[in-house]
Design a protein around this motif. Structure first.
Motif, PDB file in Angstrom:
ATOM      1  N   ARG A 276       0.821  -1.211   0.000  1.00 26.73           N
ATOM      2  CA  ARG A 276       0.000   0.000   0.000  1.00 26.73           C
ATOM      3  C   ARG A 276       0.853   1.258   0.000  1.00 26.73           C
ATOM      4  O   ARG A 276       0.530   2.248  -0.638  1.00 26.73           O
TER       5      ARG A 276
ATOM      6  N   LEU B  16       0.583   4.379  -2.624  1.00 23.86           N
ATOM      7  CA  LEU B  16       0.281   5.731  -2.157  1.00 23.86           C
ATOM      8  C   LEU B  16       1.321   6.720  -2.654  1.00 23.86           C
ATOM      9  O   LEU B  16       0.989   7.811  -3.123  1.00 23.86           O
TER      10      LEU B  16
ATOM     11  N   LYS C  65       0.773   9.943  -5.029  1.00 24.76           N
ATOM     12  CA  LYS C  65       1.201  11.287  -4.651  1.00 24.76           C
ATOM     13  C   LYS C  65       2.003  11.915  -5.791  1.00 24.76           C
ATOM     14  O   LYS C  65       1.826  13.083  -6.125  1.00 24.76           O
TER      15      LYS C  65
ATOM     16  N   ASP D 204      -4.531  12.795   1.414  1.00 27.34           N
ATOM     17  CA  ASP D 204      -4.792  11.393   1.117  1.00 27.34           C
ATOM     18  C   ASP D 204      -6.114  10.948   1.722  1.00 27.34           C
ATOM     19  O   ASP D 204      -6.574  11.492   2.728  1.00 27.34           O
TER      20      ASP D 204
ATOM     21  N   SER E  90      -8.840   7.169   2.119  1.00 25.23           N
ATOM     22  CA  SER E  90      -8.947   5.705   2.016  1.00 25.23           C
ATOM     23  C   SER E  90      -9.960   5.332   0.937  1.00 25.23           C
ATOM     24  O   SER E  90     -10.965   6.021   0.752  1.00 25.23           O
TER      25      SER E  90
ATOM     26  N   GLN F 154      -5.509   3.442  -1.274  1.00 22.76           N
ATOM     27  CA  GLN F 154      -5.252   4.832  -0.922  1.00 22.76           C
ATOM     28  C   GLN F 154      -5.373   5.698  -2.165  1.00 22.76           C
ATOM     29  O   GLN F 154      -4.972   5.296  -3.258  1.00 22.76           O
TER      30      GLN F 154
ATOM     31  N   ARG G 213      -5.586  10.128  -3.542  1.00 25.78           N
ATOM     32  CA  ARG G 213      -5.182  11.491  -3.214  1.00 25.78           C
ATOM     33  C   ARG G 213      -6.002  12.478  -4.036  1.00 25.78           C
ATOM     34  O   ARG G 213      -6.330  12.207  -5.191  1.00 25.78           O
TER      35      ARG G 213
ATOM     36  N   GLN H   9      -7.037   7.567  -7.723  1.00 26.91           N
ATOM     37  CA  GLN H   9      -7.344   6.460  -6.831  1.00 26.91           C
ATOM     38  C   GLN H   9      -7.339   5.141  -7.588  1.00 26.91           C
ATOM     39  O   GLN H   9      -7.445   5.117  -8.820  1.00 26.91           O
TER      40      GLN H   9
END
Length: 307
Positions: A27, A31, A35, A203, A205, A257, A259, A282
């Motif tokens: 994960r 993420l 980003k 961020d 979920s 995750q 953003r 996502q």
């Protein structure tokens, strides 16, 4: 036509910003990749989104105008799936204990990351797609607390209609389901006041598109149903067991995750309203752990009130 041109321009500008990357199993790597994606595409996508967010469209309606309509006047018009527009370029400085309420996030364009082959080489690019879901994909009634961290605004999402199952279709006909959401969003701003040009992002979920009670065509599920495909016992016995169908048989509730980056371009201090544009990245659906999720890029407008 302006919206289509703006979306095409924004995605064309942003597609080249994404470099090929291997699909990561953990994960944290996903993420970090997201980003980087949003950081690279943020300026171009927000600039493109501003093309249709800076001026009010012909069908634009403000919150006060929408509140004057009855249920029958709204029914069947699509207004329930739209975010209200904001008029004004004021400044709002939230006080201690303020909350951001009635946050509405309306997607306007979608793109899916695909592997494109050309001249014997393969590279990943975002491909424009069209939404197949009926007008139920807008997030609405989201609210949360506003705090100050080093003089910068920090918004923490707490509740509301913060997820919407959505499906988009690629030019080749493939359909990609995903759970459009901003659950547990913590967005940090670049200043202490809401004003045109203010940006915040963070961020969030991304829960599984399907829950544990879902049963696939073979009757297998996460918390209920069969443990294996009853009609295929030969593939699930012997020395290697169900290695070939392990992921299909063992359903998982994956939490990914995402953003989001948001930019305010309209502020109405009298009504305590803000509006602007956003771009979010996502993962898509994993089919409960059996598929590698595709990366979804969503772009649109948002509305919120400061209380």
């Amino acid at each position: 036509m302006k919206l289509a041109a703006a979306c095409t321009l924004a995605f064309a500008a942003s597609a080249s910003a994404f470099a090929p990357s291997n699909v990561a199993g953990n994960r944290a790597t996903q993420l970090n990749a997201m980003k980087d994606d949003v950081a690279k595409v943020g300026a171009a996508a927000l600039a493109g989104a501003a093309l249709f967010g800076a001026t009010l469209p012909a069908q634009a309606i403000t919150k006060s105008e929408l509140n004057q309509l009855s249920y029958l006047q709204v029914k069947g018009t699509g207004l329930a799936n739209r975010c209200s527009e904001v008029v004004g370029e004021d400044t709002i400085t939230p006080k201690s204990g303020s909350r951001l309420t009635d946050l509405c996030i309306e997607p306007k364009a979608w793109a899916v990351e695909e592997e494109i082959g050309k001249a014997g080489k393969t590279e990943k690019k975002f491909v424009n797609s069209k939404v197949m879901t009926r007008q139920t994909y807008t997030l609405e009634g989201i609210e949360g607390s506003i705090k100050s961290d080093g003089g910068n605004i920090v918004f923490t999402e707490e509740e509301g209609i913060d997820y919407a199952p959505t499906t988009v279709q690629l030019p080749g006909g493939e359909r990609v389901p995903f759970l459009f959401t901003v659950k547990e969003l913590v967005a940090k701003g670049n200043g202490g006041s809401f004003k045109p040009g203010f940006q915040m992002g963070g961020d969030f979920s991304v829960p599984s598109y399907r829950t544990g009670l879902f049963l696939d065509p073979k009757g297998r599920g996460g918390t209920t149903g069969y443990d294996m495909a009853v009609a295929l016992p030969g593939l699930q016995s012997g020395e290697e067991g169900d290695a070939e169908l392990f992921k299909e048989n063992n359903k998982t509730f994956d939490v990914g995750q995402g953003r989001i980056e948001m930019e305010v371009n309209k502020v109405n201090a009298e009504e305590s309203e803000i509006g602007g544009v956003f771009v979010a990245s996502q993962p898509g659906d994993t089919d409960m752990g059996s598929k590698v999720p595709k990366k979804i890029l969503t772009k649109g407008i948002f509305y919120a009130k400061i209380q």
